[in-house]
Motif scaffolding. Sequence first.
Motif, PDB file in Angstrom:
ATOM      1  N   TRP A   5     -59.204   3.054   1.833  1.00  0.00           N
ATOM      2  CA  TRP A   5     -60.129   3.362   0.749  1.00  0.00           C
ATOM      3  C   TRP A   5     -61.341   4.083   1.308  1.00  0.00           C
ATOM      4  O   TRP A   5     -61.817   3.794   2.405  1.00  0.00           O
ATOM      5  CB  TRP A   5     -60.591   2.087   0.054  1.00  0.00           C
ATOM      6  CG  TRP A   5     -59.501   1.401  -0.681  1.00  0.00           C
ATOM      7  CD1 TRP A   5     -58.551   0.576  -0.166  1.00  0.00           C
ATOM      8  CD2 TRP A   5     -59.234   1.490  -2.066  1.00  0.00           C
ATOM      9  NE1 TRP A   5     -57.705   0.154  -1.145  1.00  0.00           N
ATOM     10  CE2 TRP A   5     -58.107   0.688  -2.334  1.00  0.00           C
ATOM     11  CE3 TRP A   5     -59.837   2.165  -3.121  1.00  0.00           C
ATOM     12  CZ2 TRP A   5     -57.572   0.544  -3.599  1.00  0.00           C
ATOM     13  CZ3 TRP A   5     -59.325   2.013  -4.381  1.00  0.00           C
ATOM     14  CH2 TRP A   5     -58.192   1.213  -4.611  1.00  0.00           C
ATOM     15  N   TYR A   6     -61.844   5.034   0.558  1.00  0.00           N
ATOM     16  CA  TYR A   6     -63.116   5.685   0.850  1.00  0.00           C
ATOM     17  C   TYR A   6     -63.975   5.506  -0.390  1.00  0.00           C
ATOM     18  O   TYR A   6     -63.814   6.234  -1.371  1.00  0.00           O
ATOM     19  CB  TYR A   6     -62.915   7.164   1.179  1.00  0.00           C
ATOM     20  CG  TYR A   6     -64.186   7.864   1.578  1.00  0.00           C
ATOM     21  CD1 TYR A   6     -64.749   7.617   2.812  1.00  0.00           C
ATOM     22  CD2 TYR A   6     -64.817   8.745   0.713  1.00  0.00           C
ATOM     23  CE1 TYR A   6     -65.920   8.247   3.190  1.00  0.00           C
ATOM     24  CE2 TYR A   6     -65.979   9.373   1.081  1.00  0.00           C
ATOM     25  CZ  TYR A   6     -66.532   9.117   2.328  1.00  0.00           C
ATOM     26  OH  TYR A   6     -67.693   9.731   2.689  1.00  0.00           O
ATOM     27  N   VAL A   9     -62.113   5.280  -3.948  1.00  0.00           N
ATOM     28  CA  VAL A   9     -60.941   6.150  -4.005  1.00  0.00           C
ATOM     29  C   VAL A   9     -59.925   5.698  -2.955  1.00  0.00           C
ATOM     30  O   VAL A   9     -60.256   5.540  -1.781  1.00  0.00           O
ATOM     31  CB  VAL A   9     -61.345   7.617  -3.742  1.00  0.00           C
ATOM     32  CG1 VAL A   9     -60.135   8.509  -3.748  1.00  0.00           C
ATOM     33  CG2 VAL A   9     -62.371   8.078  -4.754  1.00  0.00           C
ATOM     34  N   GLU A  10     -58.680   5.470  -3.395  1.00  0.00           N
ATOM     35  CA  GLU A  10     -57.616   5.146  -2.452  1.00  0.00           C
ATOM     36  C   GLU A  10     -57.040   6.452  -1.920  1.00  0.00           C
ATOM     37  O   GLU A  10     -56.548   7.289  -2.685  1.00  0.00           O
ATOM     38  CB  GLU A  10     -56.542   4.319  -3.157  1.00  0.00           C
ATOM     39  CG  GLU A  10     -55.739   3.470  -2.204  1.00  0.00           C
ATOM     40  CD  GLU A  10     -54.319   3.910  -2.123  1.00  0.00           C
ATOM     41  OE1 GLU A  10     -53.786   3.875  -1.025  1.00  0.00           O
ATOM     42  OE2 GLU A  10     -53.754   4.286  -3.137  1.00  0.00           O
ATOM     43  N   LEU A  11     -57.116   6.650  -0.612  1.00  0.00           N
ATOM     44  CA  LEU A  11     -56.820   7.949  -0.018  1.00  0.00           C
ATOM     45  C   LEU A  11     -55.343   8.325  -0.060  1.00  0.00           C
ATOM     46  O   LEU A  11     -55.014   9.504  -0.171  1.00  0.00           O
ATOM     47  CB  LEU A  11     -57.334   7.995   1.416  1.00  0.00           C
ATOM     48  CG  LEU A  11     -58.852   7.957   1.555  1.00  0.00           C
ATOM     49  CD1 LEU A  11     -59.244   8.011   3.017  1.00  0.00           C
ATOM     50  CD2 LEU A  11     -59.499   9.092   0.796  1.00  0.00           C
ATOM     51  N   THR A  12     -54.442   7.364   0.025  1.00  0.00           N
ATOM     52  CA  THR A  12     -53.020   7.691  -0.012  1.00  0.00           C
ATOM     53  C   THR A  12     -52.633   8.262  -1.370  1.00  0.00           C
ATOM     54  O   THR A  12     -51.945   9.286  -1.453  1.00  0.00           O
ATOM     55  CB  THR A  12     -52.181   6.447   0.299  1.00  0.00           C
ATOM     56  OG1 THR A  12     -52.606   5.902   1.536  1.00  0.00           O
ATOM     57  CG2 THR A  12     -50.720   6.787   0.379  1.00  0.00           C
ATOM     58  N   LEU A  14     -54.649   9.642  -3.505  1.00  0.00           N
ATOM     59  CA  LEU A  14     -55.330  10.926  -3.622  1.00  0.00           C
ATOM     60  C   LEU A  14     -54.569  12.022  -2.888  1.00  0.00           C
ATOM     61  O   LEU A  14     -54.416  13.136  -3.398  1.00  0.00           O
ATOM     62  CB  LEU A  14     -56.763  10.820  -3.089  1.00  0.00           C
ATOM     63  CG  LEU A  14     -57.594  12.090  -3.146  1.00  0.00           C
ATOM     64  CD1 LEU A  14     -57.865  12.476  -4.594  1.00  0.00           C
ATOM     65  CD2 LEU A  14     -58.891  11.908  -2.391  1.00  0.00           C
ATOM     66  N   THR A  15     -54.058  11.715  -1.708  1.00  0.00           N
ATOM     67  CA  THR A  15     -53.290  12.689  -0.938  1.00  0.00           C
ATOM     68  C   THR A  15     -52.005  13.073  -1.672  1.00  0.00           C
ATOM     69  O   THR A  15     -51.653  14.253  -1.724  1.00  0.00           O
ATOM     70  CB  THR A  15     -52.947  12.125   0.454  1.00  0.00           C
ATOM     71  OG1 THR A  15     -54.150  11.778   1.124  1.00  0.00           O
ATOM     72  CG2 THR A  15     -52.185  13.127   1.280  1.00  0.00           C
ATOM     73  N   LEU A  72     -55.464  10.373   9.251  1.00  0.00           N
ATOM     74  CA  LEU A  72     -55.622  11.768   8.841  1.00  0.00           C
ATOM     75  C   LEU A  72     -54.390  12.596   9.207  1.00  0.00           C
ATOM     76  O   LEU A  72     -53.978  13.474   8.449  1.00  0.00           O
ATOM     77  CB  LEU A  72     -56.881  12.365   9.459  1.00  0.00           C
ATOM     78  CG  LEU A  72     -58.201  11.806   8.920  1.00  0.00           C
ATOM     79  CD1 LEU A  72     -59.374  12.366   9.719  1.00  0.00           C
ATOM     80  CD2 LEU A  72     -58.360  12.101   7.451  1.00  0.00           C
ATOM     81  N   PHE A  75     -51.761  11.758   6.637  1.00  0.00           N
ATOM     82  CA  PHE A  75     -52.044  12.407   5.359  1.00  0.00           C
ATOM     83  C   PHE A  75     -51.741  13.901   5.419  1.00  0.00           C
ATOM     84  O   PHE A  75     -51.199  14.473   4.471  1.00  0.00           O
ATOM     85  CB  PHE A  75     -53.487  12.178   4.949  1.00  0.00           C
ATOM     86  CG  PHE A  75     -53.804  10.736   4.616  1.00  0.00           C
ATOM     87  CD1 PHE A  75     -52.822   9.880   4.143  1.00  0.00           C
ATOM     88  CD2 PHE A  75     -55.075  10.241   4.776  1.00  0.00           C
ATOM     89  CE1 PHE A  75     -53.104   8.555   3.836  1.00  0.00           C
ATOM     90  CE2 PHE A  75     -55.373   8.929   4.465  1.00  0.00           C
ATOM     91  CZ  PHE A  75     -54.388   8.084   3.995  1.00  0.00           C
TER      92      PHE A  75
END
Length: 98
Positions: A5-6, A9-12, A14-15, A72, A75
């Motif tokens: 999480w950032y 927002v959950e980054l996975t 979002l990606t 990163l 992702f």
Amino acid sequence: MFDVWYGDVELTTLTLIMGIVLLLPIQLLLCFKVKSRTIRLLPVIILSVLVVTFIVMCLANPGWDGLVYIFLAIFAGIMMFMSGIGWAIWAIVKKIKK
């Protein structure tokens, strides 16, 4: 998949959304409209460079900082996979048209 999480927002997720909504249509547009193979491969080249850079940065930074670079790299690999799906769709359509 990953619970990264950032803020809120959950980054996975979002990606994955960015890959489907942005990268896949851009790659399909490049595959169908651009004649130059180098320009069609541009997203793959950029993402490959990012993956390699993040892996090198992970090896250079041990500990928790290296873990960030691994995420990163993963992702960027997911985004590269989406570009590969665009290439596969293009190849299937090209084969069907023949």
